[in-house]
Design a protein around this motif. Sequence first.
Motif, PDB file in Angstrom:
ATOM      1  N   GLY A 153       0.832  -1.193   0.000  1.00  0.00           N
ATOM      2  CA  GLY A 153       0.000   0.000   0.000  1.00  0.00           C
ATOM      3  C   GLY A 153       0.869   1.246   0.000  1.00  0.00           C
ATOM      4  O   GLY A 153       1.861   1.315   0.728  1.00  0.00           O
ATOM      5  N   LEU A 154       0.530   2.206  -0.839  1.00  0.00           N
ATOM      6  CA  LEU A 154       1.230   3.489  -0.884  1.00  0.00           C
ATOM      7  C   LEU A 154       0.386   4.534  -0.179  1.00  0.00           C
ATOM      8  O   LEU A 154      -0.806   4.681  -0.461  1.00  0.00           O
ATOM      9  N   ILE A 155       1.000   5.249   0.748  1.00  0.00           N
ATOM     10  CA  ILE A 155       0.293   6.265   1.513  1.00  0.00           C
ATOM     11  C   ILE A 155       1.016   7.594   1.345  1.00  0.00           C
ATOM     12  O   ILE A 155       1.940   7.914   2.109  1.00  0.00           O
ATOM     13  N   PRO A 156       0.674   8.364   0.303  1.00  0.00           N
ATOM     14  CA  PRO A 156       1.278   9.688   0.157  1.00  0.00           C
ATOM     15  C   PRO A 156       0.661  10.658   1.154  1.00  0.00           C
ATOM     16  O   PRO A 156      -0.561  10.653   1.372  1.00  0.00           O
ATOM     17  N   ILE A 157       1.507  11.468   1.764  1.00  0.00           N
ATOM     18  CA  ILE A 157       1.012  12.519   2.642  1.00  0.00           C
ATOM     19  C   ILE A 157       0.763  13.754   1.782  1.00  0.00           C
ATOM     20  O   ILE A 157       1.686  14.278   1.151  1.00  0.00           O
ATOM     21  N   LEU A 158      -0.497  14.179   1.738  1.00  0.00           N
ATOM     22  CA  LEU A 158      -0.875  15.326   0.903  1.00  0.00           C
ATOM     23  C   LEU A 158      -0.250  16.599   1.463  1.00  0.00           C
ATOM     24  O   LEU A 158      -0.111  16.733   2.660  1.00  0.00           O
ATOM     25  N   ARG A 159       0.147  17.512   0.561  1.00  0.00           N
ATOM     26  CA  ARG A 159       0.047  17.387  -0.878  1.00  0.00           C
ATOM     27  C   ARG A 159       1.363  16.985  -1.520  1.00  0.00           C
ATOM     28  O   ARG A 159       1.409  16.464  -2.630  1.00  0.00           O
ATOM     29  N   ALA A 160       2.476  17.254  -0.808  1.00  0.00           N
ATOM     30  CA  ALA A 160       3.789  17.070  -1.420  1.00  0.00           C
ATOM     31  C   ALA A 160       4.051  15.618  -1.813  1.00  0.00           C
ATOM     32  O   ALA A 160       4.761  15.342  -2.777  1.00  0.00           O
ATOM     33  N   GLY A 161       3.457  14.661  -1.082  1.00  0.00           N
ATOM     34  CA  GLY A 161       3.671  13.254  -1.377  1.00  0.00           C
ATOM     35  C   GLY A 161       3.069  12.796  -2.688  1.00  0.00           C
ATOM     36  O   GLY A 161       3.424  11.721  -3.197  1.00  0.00           O
ATOM     37  N   LEU A 162       2.170  13.606  -3.256  1.00  0.00           N
ATOM     38  CA  LEU A 162       1.531  13.214  -4.516  1.00  0.00           C
ATOM     39  C   LEU A 162       2.546  13.014  -5.634  1.00  0.00           C
ATOM     40  O   LEU A 162       2.377  12.145  -6.486  1.00  0.00           O
ATOM     41  N   GLY A 163       3.601  13.817  -5.627  1.00  0.00           N
ATOM     42  CA  GLY A 163       4.586  13.714  -6.698  1.00  0.00           C
ATOM     43  C   GLY A 163       5.380  12.431  -6.681  1.00  0.00           C
ATOM     44  O   GLY A 163       6.039  12.089  -7.667  1.00  0.00           O
ATOM     45  N   MET A 164       5.318  11.683  -5.577  1.00  0.00           N
ATOM     46  CA  MET A 164       6.059  10.433  -5.469  1.00  0.00           C
ATOM     47  C   MET A 164       5.207   9.219  -5.832  1.00  0.00           C
ATOM     48  O   MET A 164       5.740   8.121  -6.005  1.00  0.00           O
ATOM     49  N   VAL A 165       3.895   9.391  -5.954  1.00  0.00           N
ATOM     50  CA  VAL A 165       3.000   8.251  -6.161  1.00  0.00           C
ATOM     51  C   VAL A 165       3.184   7.625  -7.540  1.00  0.00           C
ATOM     52  O   VAL A 165       3.396   6.411  -7.669  1.00  0.00           O
ATOM     53  N   GLU A 166       3.087   8.431  -8.586  1.00  0.00           N
ATOM     54  CA  GLU A 166       3.124   7.881  -9.946  1.00  0.00           C
ATOM     55  C   GLU A 166       4.418   7.120 -10.235  1.00  0.00           C
ATOM     56  O   GLU A 166       4.371   6.007 -10.773  1.00  0.00           O
ATOM     57  N   PRO A 167       5.591   7.676  -9.899  1.00  0.00           N
ATOM     58  CA  PRO A 167       6.812   6.906 -10.177  1.00  0.00           C
ATOM     59  C   PRO A 167       6.908   5.616  -9.384  1.00  0.00           C
ATOM     60  O   PRO A 167       7.437   4.621  -9.887  1.00  0.00           O
ATOM     61  N   VAL A 168       6.378   5.608  -8.165  1.00  0.00           N
ATOM     62  CA  VAL A 168       6.433   4.383  -7.368  1.00  0.00           C
ATOM     63  C   VAL A 168       5.445   3.350  -7.895  1.00  0.00           C
ATOM     64  O   VAL A 168       5.772   2.169  -8.029  1.00  0.00           O
ATOM     65  N   ILE A 169       4.259   3.786  -8.263  1.00  0.00           N
ATOM     66  CA  ILE A 169       3.262   2.830  -8.747  1.00  0.00           C
ATOM     67  C   ILE A 169       3.629   2.325 -10.144  1.00  0.00           C
ATOM     68  O   ILE A 169       3.188   1.245 -10.552  1.00  0.00           O
ATOM     69  N   ASP A 170       4.458   3.059 -10.880  1.00  0.00           N
ATOM     70  CA  ASP A 170       4.967   2.540 -12.144  1.00  0.00           C
ATOM     71  C   ASP A 170       5.781   1.268 -11.908  1.00  0.00           C
ATOM     72  O   ASP A 170       5.767   0.343 -12.734  1.00  0.00           O
ATOM     73  N   LEU A 171       6.518   1.228 -10.803  1.00  0.00           N
ATOM     74  CA  LEU A 171       7.323   0.057 -10.478  1.00  0.00           C
ATOM     75  C   LEU A 171       6.524  -1.000  -9.728  1.00  0.00           C
ATOM     76  O   LEU A 171       6.875  -2.176  -9.759  1.00  0.00           O
ATOM     77  N   LEU A 172       5.467  -0.575  -9.033  1.00  0.00           N
ATOM     78  CA  LEU A 172       4.635  -1.490  -8.247  1.00  0.00           C
ATOM     79  C   LEU A 172       3.184  -1.323  -8.685  1.00  0.00           C
ATOM     80  O   LEU A 172       2.348  -0.784  -7.954  1.00  0.00           O
ATOM     81  N   PRO A 173       2.848  -1.759  -9.892  1.00  0.00           N
ATOM     82  CA  PRO A 173       1.535  -1.444 -10.464  1.00  0.00           C
ATOM     83  C   PRO A 173       0.357  -2.067  -9.738  1.00  0.00           C
ATOM     84  O   PRO A 173      -0.780  -1.625  -9.927  1.00  0.00           O
ATOM     85  N   THR A 174       0.582  -3.081  -8.913  1.00  0.00           N
ATOM     86  CA  THR A 174      -0.537  -3.689  -8.185  1.00  0.00           C
ATOM     87  C   THR A 174      -0.731  -3.067  -6.804  1.00  0.00           C
ATOM     88  O   THR A 174      -1.623  -3.483  -6.055  1.00  0.00           O
TER      89      THR A 174
END
Length: 206
Positions: A71-92
């Motif tokens: 599970g990815l838990i970005p802390i809003l709002r600055a954490g949003l920029g880290m979600v897409e690159p991480v989920i690219d590597l962990l798509p599930t």
Amino acid sequence: MGLHVSSHPLVLHKLALLRRVESEPKKFRELVREISQFLVYEATADMPLAPYTIQTPLGSMEGHAIGARIGLIPILRAGLGMVEPVIDLLPTAHVWHLGLYRDHNSLEPVTYYNKLPAQPDIDVCLILDPMLATGGSAVAAVDILKAWGAAKIKFLGLIAAPEGVERLQNAHPDVEIHLAALDERLNEQGYIVPGLGDAGDRQFGT
């Protein structure tokens, strides 16, 4: 124990570009993306594997899949920029958002958004937040996740101050911390020095 600061040459190279005042929001977001992928690569080195049989063009063999639900838990709002690159590597991976902001007078975190499901259905939580400054938001996020029932939690950040690391480690010594850099200190306003300023403002041009 539990603190991992990357020494990879590419991370150090890109981190210097990220810090520069000349890096405009578009370039800043690109660098956040690239560094985040290096961090998650290092943070997932101990993930369990589940074997299964695959077919190649020349025959069958035993392959491997990640054996943990993430599970990815970005802390809003600055954490949003880290979600897409991480989920690219962990798509599930599942993604849930926590909204925390730092009160500018007390420097303590205030929770304004929490959309975690009723019951946890993951094995590992990765908290995503570019900056670990006072540590208040990180500690609050871990408090929330543990009360929710999360079993294993890791924190991924770009830059931290020693004060924030110490606070998080004292409150939650079982939480691994993965960073691109550990800086000198906090200033009187609670900003990391030398740091890079406000990561949210620099990502979103505000």
